[in-house]
Design an enzyme around this catalytic site. Sequence first.
Site, PDB file in Angstrom:
ATOM      1  N   LYS A 164      46.757  60.369 -47.593  1.00 27.12           N
ATOM      2  CA  LYS A 164      47.445  60.003 -48.815  1.00 27.12           C
ATOM      3  C   LYS A 164      46.927  60.885 -49.961  1.00 27.12           C
ATOM      4  CE  LYS A 164      48.971  55.633 -50.832  1.00 27.12           C
ATOM      5  NZ  LYS A 164      48.775  54.176 -50.750  1.00 27.12           N
ATOM      6  N   GLU A 211      53.456  38.452 -46.848  1.00 25.94           N
ATOM      7  CA  GLU A 211      53.474  37.360 -47.821  1.00 25.94           C
ATOM      8  C   GLU A 211      53.601  35.994 -47.158  1.00 25.94           C
ATOM      9  OE1 GLU A 211      54.464  41.107 -49.853  1.00 25.94           O
ATOM     10  OE2 GLU A 211      55.227  40.143 -48.024  1.00 25.94           O
ATOM     11  N   ARG A 218      60.075  36.889 -50.059  1.00 30.77           N
ATOM     12  CA  ARG A 218      59.800  37.035 -48.629  1.00 30.77           C
ATOM     13  C   ARG A 218      59.139  35.789 -48.040  1.00 30.77           C
ATOM     14  NH1 ARG A 218      59.019  42.803 -47.207  1.00 30.77           N
ATOM     15  NH2 ARG A 218      57.241  42.218 -45.919  1.00 30.77           N
TER      16      ARG A 218
END
Length: 623
Positions: free
Chosen positions: A276, A361, A389
Amino acid sequence: MSTTEQRPVAPSCEPAAVTPSEPAPVPAEVPIPADPGALRALSAQQLPGLARTVRRRLVEICSRSGGHLGPNLGVVELTIALHREFRSPAEPIVFDTGHQAYVHKMLTGRAELDGLRTAGGTAGYPDRSESIHDLVENSHASGSIAWAHGLDRAHRLAGADGCAVAVIGDGALTGGVGLEALNMLGADRGSRTVVVLNDNTRSYAPTVGGIAAHLAALRGGRVRAGDDVFTGLGLTYVGPVDGHDPEALADALVSARRAAAEPTSAGVLVHVLTRKGAGFARAEADAVDHWHATGPFPLEGQPAASTPAPTWTSRLGAAVLAAARADERVIALSAAMVDPVGLSPMQQEMPGRVLDVGIAEQLALDTAAGLSAGGRRPVVSLYATFLNRALDQLLLDVALHGEDVTITLDRAGITGDDGPSHHGIWDLALATTVPGLSLWAPRDAVRLDAAVPAALETSGPSLVRFPKGACPPELPALARLPAGEVLAGDPEAPVDILLVSFGALAPRAVEAAADLAADHGSLNILVLDPVRALPLGDQLLDLASSARAVLTLEDGLAERGIGAALGTRLARRATLAAPGPVLRTLGIDAEFIPHGRREAILAAQGLDASGIAASLRGLLPGS
């Protein structure tokens, strides 16, 4: 293909430090092709130069507009390789999450990312209105494998050739739907779905859980061939492969296409190792999130930006930490977003009391329910858009059982730059359907400080919501009534118009009331903040019933929010002899709102001071 984590230094527009004896070669830049066909016409020797050009442009563009810089720097070579091997859009490429699709956009005719994340400009996620190459907005993680598998099934049923590709990060693979899709894919013989697992060991923070441990073992060569979990599920596993090596990537994707063409194939997973922020020293050196998402920033040689004002997020983090210091029962949970939701201070001081469950979640809510049943006081910190969600868990695991779970919702209401998937405008509508739920929408940081401990001390589920950005100045109450805090108007006089303001739009409500009062001084326009917005108390209903008109204001869906719930309750009181006040609700239209600046979107929705004043005038006789 590489089988270790030792990878060559990526092409760099701001190269990380290297030893004098091992200088990193800097390839000559290659212009960004106009479309994937032109990309495929480049020679393999030109690809490092193209990667360098793309990285430089990414840094320059994001320095002006902000955006998801780190994830896109990490997928430059991978995205180039994908568009060279697969023929988009006939062979669809689905990015999960879509914030890593900037490079995809640049290679499909949008090289300059014109107006990135500004109104009318390039969206920060794939957008079907922009290009036939953008298939799925997909910014709520983990859905790409199911999308690609569905597309593949449809193509096979239609007799079409080719593959369907899902590009999913190791962080997104912690989400349940991603694992569910792998389960289904592994049993579908004849599937031509190619899953590209972009393994950079992170979501925002390092990836957690058993999947992360298994991927680490694969990266380290500690798993024998054929013993990986993906092969066990029935897929063909290719990798691990260096995601910054164009030649290795090309070989791996050719192997994947060949394997997917086998009649007995049940899909292929290509395990790609990336970094990243690759190629931009400041991003690679950032230990928090490698510049996962950034606002505008100065390039080398430019003056540093001024120190930003304290944010709602930082204030929430301080409030949760204070609550944890005061009560050892407080446990905080995050869905792979410890830092973005403000929990880093608590994690640093009390690492054993902050749980990161990954991009899951539903898991966060159910874990919190269990913690509550075991005597803890859990705080689940999410972005407001991601509460959607976990509605089933909130409703039937937390609320049905009366568990003491506090949920803090960052970026509630209109958020702006990230567009329709990230506006947090549904949570108030959801909250009004949950029996026994208490909700605070503080108007300023002082009220946020008070809301967190109040929610923790309240039985049953609680929500504390607040917007993105800097905290506004404190807006003190002029008086306190049983129904809430008075921000404008005369609490002792009969009320002509009651303006009930839920949350951070309160300063606009006060300004609008003052504007109308300047022209109609005889009117008593009472601006009220109920403080605890849900449940709707009898005192608020009594005050509203006594007014000639009621206007509600909220940064959520107008048709299904707290104002609509208030209207339902007032209607139950109405009779022919006493029909009750005229009621109007101000909020967000029930539509998918594109990206743009928060202030401009609020104004377009009539939620700035002038728009609220116009709605107030609409309640007057003869309007």
